[in-house]
Design a protein around this motif. Sequence first.
Motif, PDB file in Angstrom:
ATOM      1  N   ILE A 113       6.319   6.665   4.581  1.00 27.82           N
ATOM      2  CA  ILE A 113       6.130   5.214   4.593  1.00 27.82           C
ATOM      3  C   ILE A 113       7.056   4.599   5.643  1.00 27.82           C
ATOM      4  O   ILE A 113       8.278   4.816   5.622  1.00 27.82           O
ATOM      5  CB  ILE A 113       6.422   4.604   3.214  1.00 27.82           C
ATOM      6  CG1 ILE A 113       5.495   5.209   2.164  1.00 27.82           C
ATOM      7  CG2 ILE A 113       6.281   3.085   3.243  1.00 27.82           C
ATOM      8  CD1 ILE A 113       4.045   4.929   2.392  1.00 27.82           C
TER       9      ILE A 113
ATOM     10  N   TYR B 262       7.265   7.886  -3.675  1.00 27.24           N
ATOM     11  CA  TYR B 262       5.939   7.588  -3.138  1.00 27.24           C
ATOM     12  C   TYR B 262       5.020   7.061  -4.236  1.00 27.24           C
ATOM     13  O   TYR B 262       4.273   6.093  -4.032  1.00 27.24           O
ATOM     14  CB  TYR B 262       5.365   8.853  -2.506  1.00 27.24           C
ATOM     15  CG  TYR B 262       4.025   8.688  -1.848  1.00 27.24           C
ATOM     16  CD1 TYR B 262       3.905   8.040  -0.617  1.00 27.24           C
ATOM     17  CD2 TYR B 262       2.868   9.183  -2.450  1.00 27.24           C
ATOM     18  CE1 TYR B 262       2.670   7.891  -0.016  1.00 27.24           C
ATOM     19  CE2 TYR B 262       1.632   9.041  -1.859  1.00 27.24           C
ATOM     20  CZ  TYR B 262       1.532   8.390  -0.633  1.00 27.24           C
ATOM     21  OH  TYR B 262       0.307   8.245  -0.043  1.00 27.24           O
TER      22      TYR B 262
ATOM     23  N   TYR C  69       6.083   3.552  -5.181  1.00 25.70           N
ATOM     24  CA  TYR C  69       5.657   2.637  -4.116  1.00 25.70           C
ATOM     25  C   TYR C  69       4.172   2.296  -4.272  1.00 25.70           C
ATOM     26  O   TYR C  69       3.775   1.128  -4.224  1.00 25.70           O
ATOM     27  CB  TYR C  69       5.924   3.299  -2.764  1.00 25.70           C
ATOM     28  CG  TYR C  69       5.456   2.515  -1.569  1.00 25.70           C
ATOM     29  CD1 TYR C  69       6.268   1.532  -0.985  1.00 25.70           C
ATOM     30  CD2 TYR C  69       4.211   2.756  -0.997  1.00 25.70           C
ATOM     31  CE1 TYR C  69       5.840   0.813   0.117  1.00 25.70           C
ATOM     32  CE2 TYR C  69       3.772   2.049   0.103  1.00 25.70           C
ATOM     33  CZ  TYR C  69       4.585   1.078   0.659  1.00 25.70           C
ATOM     34  OH  TYR C  69       4.141   0.373   1.746  1.00 25.70           O
ATOM     35  N   ASN C  70       3.352   3.330  -4.462  1.00 25.97           N
ATOM     36  CA  ASN C  70       1.920   3.086  -4.622  1.00 25.97           C
ATOM     37  C   ASN C  70       1.630   2.342  -5.919  1.00 25.97           C
ATOM     38  O   ASN C  70       0.699   1.517  -5.973  1.00 25.97           O
ATOM     39  CB  ASN C  70       1.158   4.415  -4.625  1.00 25.97           C
ATOM     40  CG  ASN C  70       1.080   5.042  -3.245  1.00 25.97           C
ATOM     41  OD1 ASN C  70       1.148   4.348  -2.223  1.00 25.97           O
ATOM     42  ND2 ASN C  70       0.964   6.366  -3.201  1.00 25.97           N
TER      43      ASN C  70
ATOM     44  N   TYR D 248       2.260  -1.414  -5.426  1.00 25.99           N
ATOM     45  CA  TYR D 248       1.179  -2.022  -4.656  1.00 25.99           C
ATOM     46  C   TYR D 248      -0.129  -2.039  -5.439  1.00 25.99           C
ATOM     47  O   TYR D 248      -0.947  -2.947  -5.285  1.00 25.99           O
ATOM     48  CB  TYR D 248       0.990  -1.272  -3.339  1.00 25.99           C
ATOM     49  CG  TYR D 248       1.869  -1.800  -2.233  1.00 25.99           C
ATOM     50  CD1 TYR D 248       1.423  -2.810  -1.375  1.00 25.99           C
ATOM     51  CD2 TYR D 248       3.153  -1.304  -2.046  1.00 25.99           C
ATOM     52  CE1 TYR D 248       2.229  -3.298  -0.368  1.00 25.99           C
ATOM     53  CE2 TYR D 248       3.970  -1.785  -1.050  1.00 25.99           C
ATOM     54  CZ  TYR D 248       3.509  -2.787  -0.200  1.00 25.99           C
ATOM     55  OH  TYR D 248       4.323  -3.288   0.787  1.00 25.99           O
TER      56      TYR D 248
ATOM     57  N   ASN E  93      -2.684   2.574   1.687  1.00 30.06           N
ATOM     58  CA  ASN E  93      -1.312   2.102   1.802  1.00 30.06           C
ATOM     59  C   ASN E  93      -0.896   2.049   3.266  1.00 30.06           C
ATOM     60  O   ASN E  93      -1.684   2.364   4.173  1.00 30.06           O
ATOM     61  CB  ASN E  93      -0.363   2.958   0.973  1.00 30.06           C
ATOM     62  CG  ASN E  93      -0.372   4.414   1.405  1.00 30.06           C
ATOM     63  OD1 ASN E  93      -0.785   4.746   2.514  1.00 30.06           O
ATOM     64  ND2 ASN E  93       0.108   5.291   0.529  1.00 30.06           N
ATOM     65  N   SER E  94       0.343   1.674   3.499  1.00 29.98           N
ATOM     66  CA  SER E  94       0.806   1.496   4.880  1.00 29.98           C
ATOM     67  C   SER E  94       0.853   2.795   5.661  1.00 29.98           C
ATOM     68  O   SER E  94       0.903   2.792   6.897  1.00 29.98           O
ATOM     69  CB  SER E  94       2.199   0.842   4.873  1.00 29.98           C
ATOM     70  OG  SER E  94       3.111   1.668   4.161  1.00 29.98           O
TER      71      SER E  94
ATOM     72  N   VAL F 128      -5.289   5.302  -1.990  1.00 27.86           N
ATOM     73  CA  VAL F 128      -4.722   5.224  -3.337  1.00 27.86           C
ATOM     74  C   VAL F 128      -5.844   4.827  -4.280  1.00 27.86           C
ATOM     75  O   VAL F 128      -6.513   3.801  -4.080  1.00 27.86           O
ATOM     76  CB  VAL F 128      -3.571   4.199  -3.403  1.00 27.86           C
ATOM     77  CG1 VAL F 128      -3.011   4.121  -4.827  1.00 27.86           C
ATOM     78  CG2 VAL F 128      -2.486   4.570  -2.417  1.00 27.86           C
TER      79      VAL F 128
END
Length: 674
Positions: free
Chosen positions: A144, A210, A213-214, A217, A260-261, A266
């Motif tokens: 990321i 990770y 983070y997902n 979001y 995602n970025s 996802v």
Amino acid sequence: VAQKDTFLAFAMVSLMLHFHWTWVGVLTTEGHKGLQFLSDVRTEMDRNRVCVAFVKIVSSITVSYFSAMQKHDILTADTSSVNVVVIYYDTDSLNDVSYNIVQNLMTWKVWMTNSQWQPVLDGRNFILDSFHGVLVFSHHFQEISGFKNYVQEATPFKYPEDTYLFLYWYKNFHCSFSESDCALENCIPNASLAWLPPNHFDTAMNDRSYNIYNGVYAVAHALHAMLFAEEQRPSMRNRQMKMFSPWQLNPFLKNTQFSNSAGDQVNLNDRRKLDSEYDILNFWNFPEGLRLKVKVGTFSSHAPHGQKMTLSEDMIEWSTGVTEIPLSVCSQSCSPGFRKSPQEGKAACCFDCTPCANSEITNETDMEQCVKCLGHQYANTQRNQCLHKIVTFLAYEDPLGKALAGTALSLTALTAAVLGLFVKHQDTAIVKANNRTLSYILLISLLSCFLCSLLFIGQPNTATCILQQTTFGLAFTVAVSTVLAKTITVVLAFKITAPGKRMRRLLVSGKPNFIIPICSLIQLTLCGFWMGTNPPYIDTDAHAEHGHIIIVCNKGSLTAFYCVLGYLGSLALLSFTVAFLARNLPDTFNEAKFLTFSMLVFCSVWVTFLPVYHSSKGKVMVAMEVFSILASAAGLLGCIFVPKCYIILLRPERNSLTGIKNNILSVRKKPSYH
């Protein structure tokens, strides 16, 4: 958000197959995920013929209790032979398992584990670290952008509400608390998490970070979708504040799907999740407690068969003290020439290596059955290759063939010389006294006997196979019947003391000589019946000599062969009996004794021939038959004719009427004891 370990067992077994590890232990947690993984990995191992050496299922409570006692060994003596162990971690509490392994200094094992594994971070003894070289299967994810900078810039002064950072700074950067408001003071200036070694704080993103983070979001996307849906309702047009319950977010979370970025998809719906990809990480240990995870390979479940796993073997650091790829097998592989024999009561991977039998091979390792060579092939000494057999026969070029052929020709020449000697001295007393005609017939039949032995040497064909037996049977029948006729003649001449006219005419007319054609006609009839029903033919013997196919003459009808041989034996036995009864007759040249001894030699040879013939095979069997022909014929020649040749050549004074009279007088003067 975390991906399920659907293909974790498949990925681990693929690594086992890559390194040919077939004897592997499994250590897993007690719980739904642990038991599900155990079921998956056992299924994959059974399907790929990898044996489960042992299974240990432990609970967090049990492990914690025994770790405190420091006396319990999770890996006991029955697991010591296993060099590769799979550990499946479910919760952080199972770090106690790692502690137990470290306490026992199991540095020779190869550990395979999932990404929930966390190393023991407080040790400095990197040489004796049990987990040096552990292989970790971690879900693949892209880095990321900006995450590492975000972590490095995070401080308790920038985020004062984060109590974790507050306590972490106090512990690692020599801070103190102010007495007034408990704020941090006297910290190392401009301190950053990036200053800490990886074993204290790793700023790189791992799969847990990770997933978090997902997850964040995903919740944001779900809230956005829920609010947008609520915005479309008429009730929201009044702009009144509305409260939401957590359960109302679930349908939106299930349908959430975004990139995602890092560009990864996802998806929180289990049915629509993509196939799993794993990074294979190697855990390296360095002095002063420094540790490093190095990516050495990848596994992708959706890649083509044979390309699912990529691995850089030269980058892998194995456990302490291991310099080569370790082996983990219950039994060493059976090399070509051996087959696997299962050990009773043990797993399929435990076996003994048994050498293949004659004419059987294995040309690969770990074959369960030996393969039999074809009839025209044989197994080499190593039993790993079938070779073509060499076609052979009793040839004149062989040493044995040369010896037998030379002997036959020598005896033929000797017989011809004796015949010539008798013809030259046909009018002498000794030739006449020994029935000149029968002597000629006997010598000619012996010539035929010696020459017929040559039919057994050389490459057989249909003609030679038939001529071998018929010539042998007829020639010896003539020879033995001639001996019988000579013996009967001697008996009639000396047993009849006062013969009348009828007996005198019988002896003078040579009627006993008719025995020869009568006996020969009977043998000829037997041979004709043999040739008409089941004659000899060309055959091959692939089992008599290793690596050879011998061309031989098959007798055809063994019954007919033994009838011919038995008839010949009966004639010989009859001749021997008659000669034995007449052995003490006072003839001038001891003819009856010589005939008795010749038939004794003849019978002895063929009586010895039968058991030896049946116990031999191939060329030896043929050579034995040739030897018996030559020996028996030579016995007749030597016993009957050598004494006469001695008198003709060396004692000519006895080969005259005067010598005969003197011999008769000397015989009559000898006292009789019977």
